[in-house]
Design an enzyme around this catalytic site. Sequence first.
Site, PDB file in Angstrom:
ATOM      1  N   ASP A   1      50.384  40.949  33.566  1.00 22.88           N
ATOM      2  CA  ASP A   1      49.093  40.457  33.099  1.00 22.88           C
ATOM      3  C   ASP A   1      48.447  39.677  34.254  1.00 22.88           C
ATOM      4  O   ASP A   1      49.121  39.339  35.227  1.00 22.88           O
ATOM      5  CB  ASP A   1      49.316  39.567  31.871  1.00 22.88           C
ATOM      6  CG  ASP A   1      48.019  39.002  31.330  1.00 22.88           C
ATOM      7  OD1 ASP A   1      47.012  39.732  31.324  1.00 22.88           O
ATOM      8  OD2 ASP A   1      48.012  37.833  30.913  1.00 22.88           O
TER       9      ASP A   1
ATOM     10  N   GLU B   1      31.334  30.500  35.462  1.00 24.89           N
ATOM     11  CA  GLU B   1      29.985  29.986  35.235  1.00 24.89           C
ATOM     12  C   GLU B   1      30.033  28.508  34.888  1.00 24.89           C
ATOM     13  O   GLU B   1      29.198  27.716  35.338  1.00 24.89           O
ATOM     14  CB  GLU B   1      29.293  30.777  34.123  1.00 24.89           C
ATOM     15  CG  GLU B   1      27.820  30.410  33.984  1.00 24.89           C
ATOM     16  CD  GLU B   1      27.076  31.375  33.091  1.00 24.89           C
ATOM     17  OE1 GLU B   1      27.629  31.744  32.047  1.00 24.89           O
ATOM     18  OE2 GLU B   1      25.947  31.755  33.434  1.00 24.89           O
TER      19      GLU B   1
ATOM     20  N   PHE C   1      22.232  38.967  32.555  1.00 24.43           N
ATOM     21  CA  PHE C   1      23.200  39.732  33.336  1.00 24.43           C
ATOM     22  C   PHE C   1      23.705  40.933  32.552  1.00 24.43           C
ATOM     23  O   PHE C   1      23.836  40.896  31.338  1.00 24.43           O
ATOM     24  CB  PHE C   1      24.385  38.827  33.689  1.00 24.43           C
ATOM     25  CG  PHE C   1      25.607  39.572  34.158  1.00 24.43           C
ATOM     26  CD1 PHE C   1      25.740  39.913  35.488  1.00 24.43           C
ATOM     27  CD2 PHE C   1      26.608  39.932  33.269  1.00 24.43           C
ATOM     28  CE1 PHE C   1      26.865  40.591  35.932  1.00 24.43           C
ATOM     29  CE2 PHE C   1      27.731  40.609  33.699  1.00 24.43           C
ATOM     30  CZ  PHE C   1      27.859  40.942  35.037  1.00 24.43           C
TER      31      PHE C   1
ATOM     32  N   LYS D   1      20.783  34.395  40.666  1.00 23.88           N
ATOM     33  CA  LYS D   1      22.103  34.388  41.294  1.00 23.88           C
ATOM     34  C   LYS D   1      22.787  35.707  40.968  1.00 23.88           C
ATOM     35  O   LYS D   1      22.586  36.276  39.888  1.00 23.88           O
ATOM     36  CB  LYS D   1      22.952  33.211  40.799  1.00 23.88           C
ATOM     37  CG  LYS D   1      23.341  33.281  39.333  1.00 23.88           C
ATOM     38  CD  LYS D   1      24.163  32.080  38.915  1.00 23.88           C
ATOM     39  CE  LYS D   1      24.566  32.174  37.435  1.00 23.88           C
ATOM     40  NZ  LYS D   1      25.285  30.980  36.970  1.00 23.88           N
TER      41      LYS D   1
ATOM     42  N   ARG E   1      35.685  33.884  45.220  1.00 21.57           N
ATOM     43  CA  ARG E   1      34.709  34.678  44.465  1.00 21.57           C
ATOM     44  C   ARG E   1      33.321  34.155  44.806  1.00 21.57           C
ATOM     45  O   ARG E   1      33.011  32.984  44.603  1.00 21.57           O
ATOM     46  CB  ARG E   1      34.991  34.550  42.966  1.00 21.57           C
ATOM     47  CG  ARG E   1      36.391  34.961  42.615  1.00 21.57           C
ATOM     48  CD  ARG E   1      36.788  34.561  41.219  1.00 21.57           C
ATOM     49  NE  ARG E   1      36.003  35.253  40.217  1.00 21.57           N
ATOM     50  CZ  ARG E   1      36.366  35.332  38.941  1.00 21.57           C
ATOM     51  NH1 ARG E   1      37.477  34.774  38.544  1.00 21.57           N
ATOM     52  NH2 ARG E   1      35.615  35.972  38.073  1.00 21.57           N
TER      53      ARG E   1
ATOM     54  N   GLY F   1      43.120  42.401  30.323  1.00 20.22           N
ATOM     55  CA  GLY F   1      41.978  42.566  29.441  1.00 20.22           C
ATOM     56  C   GLY F   1      40.693  42.078  30.067  1.00 20.22           C
ATOM     57  O   GLY F   1      39.624  42.165  29.459  1.00 20.22           O
ATOM     58  N   ASP F   2      40.757  41.572  31.289  1.00 18.84           N
ATOM     59  CA  ASP F   2      39.579  41.015  31.949  1.00 18.84           C
ATOM     60  C   ASP F   2      38.704  42.118  32.536  1.00 18.84           C
ATOM     61  O   ASP F   2      39.104  43.284  32.631  1.00 18.84           O
ATOM     62  CB  ASP F   2      40.015  40.052  33.047  1.00 18.84           C
ATOM     63  CG  ASP F   2      39.066  38.872  33.172  1.00 18.84           C
ATOM     64  OD1 ASP F   2      37.892  39.041  32.804  1.00 18.84           O
ATOM     65  OD2 ASP F   2      39.499  37.806  33.624  1.00 18.84           O
TER      66      ASP F   2
ATOM     67  N   ASP G   1      51.955  36.153  29.553  1.00 17.53           N
ATOM     68  CA  ASP G   1      52.047  34.808  28.976  1.00 17.53           C
ATOM     69  C   ASP G   1      51.364  34.679  27.631  1.00 17.53           C
ATOM     70  O   ASP G   1      51.392  33.598  27.036  1.00 17.53           O
ATOM     71  CB  ASP G   1      51.423  33.794  29.943  1.00 17.53           C
ATOM     72  CG  ASP G   1      49.905  33.923  30.006  1.00 17.53           C
ATOM     73  OD1 ASP G   1      49.402  35.064  30.021  1.00 17.53           O
ATOM     74  OD2 ASP G   1      49.219  32.884  30.035  1.00 17.53           O
TER      75      ASP G   1
ATOM     76  N   ASP H   1      50.231  40.271  25.391  1.00 19.08           N
ATOM     77  CA  ASP H   1      51.221  40.891  26.269  1.00 19.08           C
ATOM     78  C   ASP H   1      52.516  41.239  25.529  1.00 19.08           C
ATOM     79  O   ASP H   1      53.427  41.825  26.133  1.00 19.08           O
ATOM     80  CB  ASP H   1      51.559  39.956  27.444  1.00 19.08           C
ATOM     81  CG  ASP H   1      50.333  39.572  28.242  1.00 19.08           C
ATOM     82  OD1 ASP H   1      49.530  40.473  28.542  1.00 19.08           O
ATOM     83  OD2 ASP H   1      50.165  38.381  28.550  1.00 19.08           O
TER      84      ASP H   1
END
Length: 1230
Positions: free
Chosen positions: A413, A517, A558, A581, A615, A696-697, A835, A839
């Site tokens: 994960d 954010e 966005f 941005k 990032r 899952g991101d 975790d 999972d």
Amino acid sequence: MTSAEKRPRRWWWPGSFRSKWTPCRTSQEQEEERHVRANDREYNGRYKYADNHIKTSKYNIFTFLPINLYEQFQRVANTYFLCLLILQLIPQISSLSWFTTIVPLAAVLTVTAVKDAMDDYFRHRSDRQVNTRQAQVLIRGKLQKEKWMNVHVGDIIKLENNQFVAADLLLLSTSEPNGLCYVETAELDGETNLKVRQALPVTSDLGADITHLVEFDGEVVCEAPNNRLDRFIGTLTWRGSSYSLDNQRMLLRGCILRNTDWCFGMVIFAGLETKLMQNCEKTKTKRTSIDRLMNTLVLWIFGLLVCLGVVLAVGNSIWESGVGKHFHAYLHWEGDRDSAVFSGFLAFWSYIIILNTVVPISLYVSMEFIRLGHCCFISWDQGMYHAGQDVAAETRTTTLTEQLGQVEYVFSDKTGTLTQNIMAFNKCSINGKIYGEVYDEFGHKVEITETTPCVDFSHNPLADPKFRFHDAALVEAVQDGDATVQEFFRLLALCHTVMPEQKIKGELLYQAQSPDEGALVTAARNFGFVFSARTPETITVVEMRKPITYQLLAILDFNNVRKRMSVIVRTSEGQIKLYCKGADTILFERLKTSDDDLSSVTTEHLNMFAGEGLRTLVLAYRTLDRAFFEEWAKKLHIASTVLDDREECVDALYEEIERDLILLGATAIEDKLQEGVSETLLNLSLANIKIWVLTGDKLETAMNVAYSCNMLRDDMSELFIITGPTAADVQTQLRRAKDHITGLSTQHSKHLDKAEMPRQDSVFEETTCMNAEYALIISGHCLAYALEAELQLLLLDTACLCMTVICCRVTPLQKAQVVDLVKRHKKAVTLAIGDGANDVSMIKTADIGVGIGGEEGMQAVLASDFSFARFCYLQRLLLVHGRWSSHRMGRFLRYFFYKNFAFTLVHVWFAFFCGFSAQTAYDQWFITLFNVVYTSLPVLALGLFDQDVSEENSLRYPKLYEPGQQMRLFNRGQFLLCSLNGIATSLALFFVPYVTLGPSPHHHHGTTASDHQSFAVVIATSLIIVVSVQIGLDTNYWTPINHLYVWGSLASYFVIVFFPYDNSAFPGLPKHVSFFGTAHNCLTRINVWLVILLTTVICIIPGVAFRFIQRELYPTLAEKVRHLQVSKKQSPLKQTRKRVRRTSSRRSAYAFSHQEGFGELITSGRNMRGLRPPTPGRLHNSASWVENMLRRLGEQGMRLGSASPKSSASPKSTASLKSEKRQGDIRESM
């Protein structure tokens, strides 16, 4: 009776995603659709839907014994010993007592059963904790507290803030305006950012009025239970009207209610039929590859015993018919033996019993003790103890330790496993200057650590005390009034969709869709630009302690195509400004050409930030002309009301206004990796372990984390991103990727000269980098197609050709399916680590499951086989403990089979000299004690403590791990070699004494050294000495325990063989012991000891010579490292993979959620308290914020419809808007 009541019951389970849970209904039909009526248990009870009770355990008090015994006797050895026990109970064929088998067999079965019972007890306890949670259920007109297990489909439940959702609910009403509520879905998809759910307007009016809720009798017709977390299809029928239902109306079990005082929901799916439980795999019994190999070897050995038994039985029949008939006068056949054939038949079974010691039950007892010891070593390892959390490593399964040394695939994960899920504002570039770096008094850059002093923000009473920044120059620039710096932070305070929340103590909290954010808004807050409040029309920012309210004119939200976000605000001076941005690749195309110099400098800074794994986002703004904005707003209103291609038209207008931007700078956010993640991943990859990230991101976030920990690098040959919308597109993209890789590999292999081939097993060389490295990234919706039967092998082949594989936006069940795909088709040992509750499925599916105690609860830990606090401990678990366990188990098994073949096959050679009568070659007590006393402890010490190299060198040279992966430590070939060695030893043990002793002079007691009993003692003594010397040669790492066990066991043999058998000590013993006094007779002769010495030398020297030649001519990597270790030398170069710093390409992450943002929700005012809900008959939601904006513009006296002469924009048709959008898309793709 209503029409719904007359409908037939139909049951259906989705075929390709069928869960392994069994529904609680008696009907054999499959459910096709579900009918649920609110507040009507009688109606819903007719369908026999599952209640809310869950069960993850395997046994109960009645099923434990039969099921557990069935599972244990699936181990071939247990069945084999049971059959031997039955044979030993027959006196006509048994030459050994039955208790020698039943006692150890019962011990093994009991110990295993107790261990399994304890494991299942913890599952029962976990189930009980969940099932007995309290929920407020509307029963008989009032709210009552009920246990979760007593909740039924159709019940109405009240949830309060920070409570877990008890079942899959249809949201009816909430405390928030317009029926909104916020949920955290970490247990479902691993994401900690908040999601918005909204009740239907018709049910939102029910509010918290119990009377109205009791009268609610709506009926829901929806899809059958399934595992699709992202989809729900249904219809609510109430008061003669029907309302469409989708996933936005549902609260799924496992979610947590956040920032919402209360809400009411109607249970649609309960218990095992909830989507969370449908994504869970049933608990399975895990077996190691050694166990499976042992099953095969036991069958081989049994086949060998049968063959030997047949040969010896035939020999018995021939001997009895040819020679034995002459002895009938004084060796009568017993009554049940009436022929030579029947005598051979009985001899066959007798030899099967005698020769069963090739695989004694003590082998499995010793294996369990060794595994238990290895588990204790893991739990006691201080190197895997995390002092901050006071958490030590824990082993929850004691049967998988050697499997840790054979892992080929790790499925990890991301959130909470590789990362801490903590975003930190690390650096920024403003007007061509970098802030965030620290320099010493000599101007040298200083590495920032935990001890580096932080900037003092005490001058700002609204600062977040948890915020850390180390460059005081940025604070000085803000306080000195640098306009560009202040505009930079003003943009961060305005351009977002964060919701502020004031606590009772005056504490200001931010609720953001994504943690990055929130980090940007928090940074602006600490540097003096505090976002404090918002309404649908305004944003209030406290700038340098002065509150300023901006009129919010528009939010250009966005999405994954735009990759940017903008807000349009009116300042207190009346200026209209657009703040934007987004991704650097997107915004740089929209800057003014006069910013080229600043763009070049900022690009260098972005490359620097990206090289550090940060990032990045680019910030820019634009001051808008009033007339131009009026004209643009009018066109936007028209575009937002068209019926065809509305989104394309709106996006084209966004493109029109987001141009000619002025660059402010860039932000660099650190998605904090857990400590040691990069080094761990590097070492695992050097150990030839493939690492797949299943998260899952969103795709961008996963990619940036992969770059941060060097799983993705700019020097990779190709990065394949699979994003096809259909199965055909996915197949095409996978096929192209596979053809590209295999095509280049084929061309490269043709031109590769033999001299260029890398040398193997070199201690001193760095690992040779692959000439072509590839990465595959695939999203969840594409993975659903790729996992279908037609495409799954193509997916597997392509993924296995890549060095890095990342699966994004995957469901818990998809994680398990990916793991299962690799297990089934690659036949490789898999390990899954995570975790969170999302999972659990892959942890249960993998051969080895590892849980990390993190922020998402203990579900992963409870379902795991091993657990610890940090991902970095994984390399120690595998490369040290796993490798040692595999090495020790391999040596243990090789030695055990060697000594038992040597011990047992002496009976075969003796059979040719005893008329095949099943007479044993040894004393009965020696046979009983050989595996229990004489040789049990030395081999146990070998399996527990042996080390070929130290733990430091195990980590220093990850290539040492590969022999375990390739099953070179113990396999069928190794078994055959040690068996042949044992056979050769048994031949020497028997024939050397037989030839050398021969007829000998009488001793003073009147006996010779060549009688059967003396001969047996000589063989037994030689055997004990040979196997003791052999284990000494096999031991690499001597401990005091090894010395005690080896020499103590050898001494125990002589003590037992001399002392109890001495006439003076035990004068009455000859009645019970047939070998009484034999040892004293033969072991006091010089010639006997010379024979024993000769036998030992003949047995040992060939093996020693072979090892010497092999180590001198063909040393393994482990032997080279051991040589360095023993000689106290170390290689000057540690095995490593060359790290390449990214300097050429930019990698941007987006500080937004993976979903459409909250922009439309904010500007519509539907999430604000005290506002009037939208009235019926309004325009479609996508145009609602446009109407609000136009209304506010009208109040300001702005004339819509007449463009200013200075405006460069002119009204365009829908077709022209679409044309511009297409051109913009083409430019972006270029």
